[in-house]
Design a protein around this motif. Structure first.
Motif, PDB file in Angstrom:
ATOM      1  N   VAL A  26      42.659  29.532  80.642  1.00  0.00           N
ATOM      2  CA  VAL A  26      41.985  28.663  79.621  1.00  0.00           C
ATOM      3  C   VAL A  26      42.560  29.337  78.136  1.00  0.00           C
ATOM      4  CG1 VAL A  26      39.867  27.911  78.676  1.00  0.00           C
ATOM      5  CG2 VAL A  26      40.276  28.105  81.042  1.00  0.00           C
ATOM      6  N   SER A  27      42.785  28.516  77.286  1.00  0.00           N
ATOM      7  CA  SER A  27      43.142  29.013  76.187  1.00  0.00           C
ATOM      8  C   SER A  27      42.652  28.056  74.900  1.00  0.00           C
ATOM      9  CB  SER A  27      44.815  28.762  75.789  1.00  0.00           C
ATOM     10  OG  SER A  27      45.403  27.550  76.121  1.00  0.00           O
ATOM     11  N   GLU A  28      42.466  28.917  73.872  1.00  0.00           N
ATOM     12  CA  GLU A  28      42.018  28.325  72.648  1.00  0.00           C
ATOM     13  C   GLU A  28      42.975  28.418  71.571  1.00  0.00           C
ATOM     14  OE1 GLU A  28      38.563  27.566  69.718  1.00  0.00           O
ATOM     15  OE2 GLU A  28      38.521  27.797  71.975  1.00  0.00           O
ATOM     16  N   GLY A  29      43.546  27.487  71.325  1.00  0.00           N
ATOM     17  CA  GLY A  29      44.959  27.238  70.530  1.00  0.00           C
ATOM     18  C   GLY A  29      45.998  28.006  71.380  1.00  0.00           C
ATOM     19  N   ALA A  30      46.753  29.224  70.859  1.00  0.00           N
ATOM     20  CA  ALA A  30      47.672  29.834  71.445  1.00  0.00           C
ATOM     21  C   ALA A  30      47.106  31.056  72.162  1.00  0.00           C
ATOM     22  CB  ALA A  30      48.687  30.289  70.532  1.00  0.00           C
ATOM     23  N   THR A  31      45.841  31.225  71.833  1.00  0.00           N
ATOM     24  CA  THR A  31      45.290  32.520  72.708  1.00  0.00           C
ATOM     25  C   THR A  31      44.993  31.979  73.903  1.00  0.00           C
ATOM     26  OG1 THR A  31      44.655  33.521  70.214  1.00  0.00           O
ATOM     27  CG2 THR A  31      43.678  34.378  72.299  1.00  0.00           C
ATOM     28  N   VAL A  32      44.974  32.988  75.018  1.00  0.00           N
ATOM     29  CA  VAL A  32      44.532  32.900  76.131  1.00  0.00           C
ATOM     30  C   VAL A  32      43.115  33.562  76.037  1.00  0.00           C
ATOM     31  CG1 VAL A  32      44.560  33.534  78.666  1.00  0.00           C
ATOM     32  CG2 VAL A  32      46.666  32.706  77.411  1.00  0.00           C
ATOM     33  N   ILE A  33      42.207  32.932  76.761  1.00  0.00           N
ATOM     34  CA  ILE A  33      40.770  33.519  76.847  1.00  0.00           C
ATOM     35  C   ILE A  33      40.848  34.297  78.200  1.00  0.00           C
ATOM     36  CG2 ILE A  33      38.201  32.938  77.056  1.00  0.00           C
ATOM     37  CD1 ILE A  33      38.936  30.294  75.672  1.00  0.00           C
TER      38      ILE A  33
END
Length: 179
Positions: A26-33
């Motif tokens: 799962v990611s938030e924009g380009a950042t993987v959570i």
């Protein structure tokens, strides 16, 4: 400790008889959570960003311990939680706007994480929380501080009057952040 992979987990599941469910990242924009990303945000004092990944505010709970009672003398009594043995991610030192849960009730407040550099007599980091509009004895009770926003870093002040002025500003800034 970040040393395993999905494949090593699958092998362990087969050998030890537990079920493994693999989910898509799962990611938030380009950042993987991930737990690593969340811990890094907390350590950097980016508690609002960590909350976005967690889906809730990051919090620390603990028993209220006796401190030096200096907060009371400054007009901002604090409930203190020692952090030296905490098995939790500790946010970067400084002042935070917090929501505080005591006996199932929620209060707004401000918290400081650190060593009290103005006084220089605290060897271990602690969480000191001033709970707005609260009176009562909390010693030995469970308290949960939910971190909403970092207000500023920890500072060594020239004296008590400068510290008191900053505490008034911190309270104002925390109240604004909690609205």
């Amino acid at each position: 400790r970040g040393q395993g992979t999905v494949y090593t987990l699958a092998a362990s599941a087969k050998a030890m008889g537990f079920e493994l469910l693999v989910r898509e990242l799962v990611s938030e924009g380009a950042t993987v959570i991930s737990s690593t990303a969340i811990r890094q945000l907390i350590a950097a004092g980016k508690v609002a960003e960590a909350a976005a990944m967690l889906g809730r505010s990051y919090s620390i709970s603990g028993m209220v311990a006796h401190g030096n009672e200096r907060g009371r003398l400054l007009g901002y009594p604090t409930a203190n939680i020692e952090l030296e043995d905490a098995h939790v991610a500790v946010p970067l030192g400084g002042v935070y706007a917090v929501r505080v849960i005591v006996n199932g009730q929620s209060y707004n407040g401000m918290a400081n994480i650190g060593y009290n550099p103005t006084f220089g007599d605290v060897a271990k980091p602690r969480l000191e929380t001033n709970i707005f509009d609260f009176t009562g004895d909390l010693y030995g009770q469970q308290l949960t501080a939910q971190f909403v926003q970092r207000i500023r870093g920890e500072v060594k002040f020239a004296g008590i009057e400068q510290l008191k002025q900053q505490l008034a500003q911190d309270k104002h800034d925390c109240e604004a952040a909690l609205r």
